[in-house]
Design an enzyme around this catalytic site. Structure first.
Site, short mmCIF file in Angstrom:
data_model
loop_
_atom_site.label_atom_id
_atom_site.label_comp_id
_atom_site.label_asym_id
_atom_site.label_seq_id
_atom_site.Cartn_x
_atom_site.Cartn_y
_atom_site.Cartn_z
N ARG A 220 -6.68 -29.11 27.61
CA ARG A 220 -7.32 -29.05 26.28
C ARG A 220 -7.05 -30.40 25.64
O ARG A 220 -5.88 -30.78 25.44
CB ARG A 220 -6.73 -27.91 25.45
CG ARG A 220 -7.10 -28.02 23.97
CD ARG A 220 -6.78 -26.79 23.17
NE ARG A 220 -7.70 -25.71 23.51
CZ ARG A 220 -7.85 -24.60 22.80
NH1 ARG A 220 -7.14 -24.43 21.69
NH2 ARG A 220 -8.69 -23.66 23.17
N HIS B 182 -16.59 -26.06 24.94
CA HIS B 182 -15.55 -25.04 25.18
C HIS B 182 -16.12 -24.00 26.17
O HIS B 182 -16.39 -22.87 25.82
CB HIS B 182 -15.18 -24.38 23.85
CG HIS B 182 -13.88 -23.64 23.86
ND1 HIS B 182 -13.07 -23.53 24.99
CD2 HIS B 182 -13.24 -22.92 22.89
CE1 HIS B 182 -12.00 -22.81 24.69
NE2 HIS B 182 -12.07 -22.42 23.43
N GLN C 177 -14.54 -20.41 26.79
CA GLN C 177 -14.83 -19.50 25.69
C GLN C 177 -16.20 -18.87 25.85
O GLN C 177 -16.37 -17.66 25.72
CB GLN C 177 -14.78 -20.28 24.35
CG GLN C 177 -15.12 -19.44 23.15
CD GLN C 177 -14.08 -18.36 22.89
OE1 GLN C 177 -12.90 -18.67 22.80
NE2 GLN C 177 -14.49 -17.11 22.78
N ASP D 258 -18.27 -20.10 13.79
CA ASP D 258 -16.97 -20.67 14.14
C ASP D 258 -16.42 -21.29 12.86
O ASP D 258 -17.12 -21.39 11.84
CB ASP D 258 -17.14 -21.70 15.26
CG ASP D 258 -15.80 -22.21 15.82
OD1 ASP D 258 -14.75 -21.61 15.51
OD2 ASP D 258 -15.81 -23.22 16.55
N CYS E 214 -15.25 -17.08 18.19
CA CYS E 214 -14.28 -17.40 19.25
C CYS E 214 -12.84 -17.18 18.81
O CYS E 214 -11.96 -17.05 19.65
CB CYS E 214 -14.48 -18.84 19.70
SG CYS E 214 -14.13 -20.07 18.42
N ARG F 272 -11.50 -13.50 27.61
CA ARG F 272 -11.01 -14.81 28.06
C ARG F 272 -10.17 -14.62 29.32
O ARG F 272 -10.26 -15.40 30.26
CB ARG F 272 -10.14 -15.48 26.97
CG ARG F 272 -10.87 -15.83 25.69
CD ARG F 272 -11.88 -16.94 25.89
NE ARG F 272 -11.26 -18.15 26.43
CZ ARG F 272 -10.64 -19.08 25.70
NH1 ARG F 272 -10.57 -18.96 24.39
NH2 ARG F 272 -10.12 -20.16 26.28
N1 NVA Z 1 -14.32 -25.31 17.13
C1 NVA Z 1 -12.94 -24.92 17.18
C2 NVA Z 1 -12.70 -23.97 18.30
C3 NVA Z 1 -11.31 -23.43 18.39
C4 NVA Z 1 -11.10 -22.53 19.53
C5 NVA Z 1 -12.07 -26.16 17.32
O1 NVA Z 1 -12.38 -27.03 18.13
O2 NVA Z 1 -11.08 -26.25 16.60
N1 CP Z 2 -10.71 -19.43 21.04
C1 CP Z 2 -9.72 -20.21 21.45
O1 CP Z 2 -9.86 -21.08 22.33
O2 CP Z 2 -8.53 -19.93 20.88
P1 CP Z 2 -7.19 -20.79 20.96
O3 CP Z 2 -7.44 -22.07 20.21
O4 CP Z 2 -6.15 -19.93 20.32
O5 CP Z 2 -6.88 -21.08 22.40
#
Ligand code: NVA
Ligand code: CP
Length: 305
Positions: free
Chosen positions: A102, A129, A132, A220, A259, A287
Site C-alpha cells: 500500500r 484500489h 477493494q 467514499d 469501502c 475483502r
Molecule cells: N479513497 C480512500 C480509500 C481508503 C480505503 C483513501 O485513499 O484514503
Molecule cells: N477499505 C480499506 O482498504 O480499508 P483500510 O484502509 O482499513 O485497509
C-alpha cells in the site's frame, strides 16, 4: 525463483482471470478448504499508509490458506530511509513468496513489481484500489446476480482511487457507471477515455438527478489519505452527501456501498450506512474471500482448489 503473476490493477489483468478469481472467491466463502495450499509460503505486507481492513484481511486470509505473514511499516524499514522500492523488492523476494504494498504514487508499485521476482499485489495507491473493488463486485454479485446492464452510481469525489478501480471493472462486467461529482473533482480524463475505448459505459455529471433508478449507490470519503486540500473538498463535496433523500431517488432495491472507513455525517448519513440497503459490512468481509482468491491466483493455484 520463477515469477508468478502480479495483481497490479483490474484493467491490467486478463478478463478471464478476473472472472476466475471471483469464481474462486465465491467458492472459498461457501466452503472452507480441506487443505493448506500456501503451506511453507510467506506473504510480506508493506504499508506506507494506515490500514485496518487490508492488513487484517490479508493476514487472516494468508493464515487460513496455511501460509505465514510478515507485516512491515514503510517508515520502519529501510524504504523509509531512501532504499529504493525496486531494491526492497529484490531483497524481499529472497525471503518471501508474495508481496503486497500500500503506497502513494502508483509508479512505486510498478517499481516494486519491476524489482521483485515474486508476485506483487496492489493494496491501494493514490490511483487505484483493485482488491477493494474485487470484493465490491463479489458483494454486488451476491446481492444482485449478473451485473450486466445494472446502473451503478458513484457520488462525491470523482478523482478517487476506489472509483478508478470501478471504472476499470466497468467494461468487464458491462454495468453502466454514472459518476456524479463537482467539476473540480472529476475522474482523470485519460482514464475515462481509455475505459470508454474499451467499451465502458461511463457518464460524468454534477447533477444528483442522475441517481434516478440506480441499482447501486457508492461513495467514499471526501478526503483520501493522499489528499491535502481538506477544507476545499468539504465545501465542494457537501452537496453530494448520500442521505435518505438521495437513496429515495435510487431504485427501491438499491444497495448502498462504501469501502470504509466511513466519515459519518460527511459523505454518508448514519441512517443510510446503518439502514437496510447498506451492504458495507459484507463488503468488508468479502475483502477476506476475494484476497484469498487473489493470493491463490498470483501463485498459479486457482485450478488446485
Ligand atoms: N479513497 C480512500 C480509500 C481508503 C480505503 C483513501 O485513499 O484514503
Ligand atoms: N477499505 C480499506 O482498504 O480499508 P483500510 O484502509 O482499513 O485497509
Amino acid at each position: 525463483m520463477t515469477k508468478q503473476q502480479d495483481f497490479l490493477d483490474i484493467d491490467k489483468t486478463d478478463t478471464q482471470d478476473i472472472h476466475a478469481i471471483l469464481a474462486l472467491a465465491h467458492k472459498l466463502k461457501k466452503a472452507p478448504l480441506a487443505h493448506r495450499p500456501m503451506e511453507g509460503k510467506t506473504l510480506a505486507l508493506i504499508f506506507e499508509k494506515p490500514s485496518t481492513r487490508t492488513r487484517v484481511s490479508f493476514e487472516v486470509g494468508m493464515r487460513q490458506l496455511g501460509g505465514h505473514v510478515t507485516t512491515l511499516s514503510g517508515a520502519e524499514i529501510q524504504l523509509g530511509r531512501g532504499e529504493t522500492v525496486a531494491d526492497t523488492g529484490r531483497v524481499l523476494s529472497r525471503f518471501v513468496d508474495i508481496l503486497m504494498i500500500r503506497t502513494f504514487a502508483e509508479h512505486k508499485l510498478f517499481e516494486l513489481a519491476e524489482g521483485a521476482s515474486v508476485p506483487v499485489i496492489n493494496g491501494l495507491t493514490d490511483q487505484s484500489h483493485p482488491c477493494q473493488v474485487m470484493a465490491d463486485i463479489m458483494t454486488a454479485q451476491e446481492k444482485l446476480g449478473d451485473l450486466k446492464g445494472k446502473k451503478v452510481v458513484w457520488l462525491g469525489d470523482g478523482d478517487n482511487n476506489v472509483l478508478a478501480s470501478w471504472m476499470h471493472a466497468a467494461p468487464i462486467f458491462d454495468f453502466t457507471l454514472h459518476v456524479i461529482c463537482p467539476p473540480e473533482f472529476v475522474p482523470p480524463v485519460k482514464l475515462l477515455v481509455l475505459m470508454q475505448k474499451r467499451g465502458a459505459k461511463i457518464t460524468v455529471s454534477a447533477d444528483i438527478a442522475h441517481a434516478e433508478d440506480a441499482d447501486i449507490v457508492i461513495t467514499d470519503c471526501w478526503v483520501s489519505m493522499h489528499n491535502s486540500d481538506a477544507a476545499v473538498r468539504h465545501q465542494l463535496l457537501a452537496p453530494y452527501q448520500v442521505d435518505a433523500a438521495l437513496m429515495k431517488r435510487a431504485a427501491p432495491h438499491a444497495l448502498f456501498m462504501h469501502c470504509l472507513p466511513a466519515h459519518r455525517g460527511e459523505e454518508v448519513t448514519d441512517d443510510v450506512i446503518d439502514g437496510s440497503q447498506s451492504v458495507v459490512w459484507d463488503e468488508a468481509e468479502n475483502r477476506l474471500h476475494a484476497q484469498k482468491a487473489i493470493l491463490c491466483w498470483c501463485m498459479g493455484m486457482t485450478d488446485l482448489i
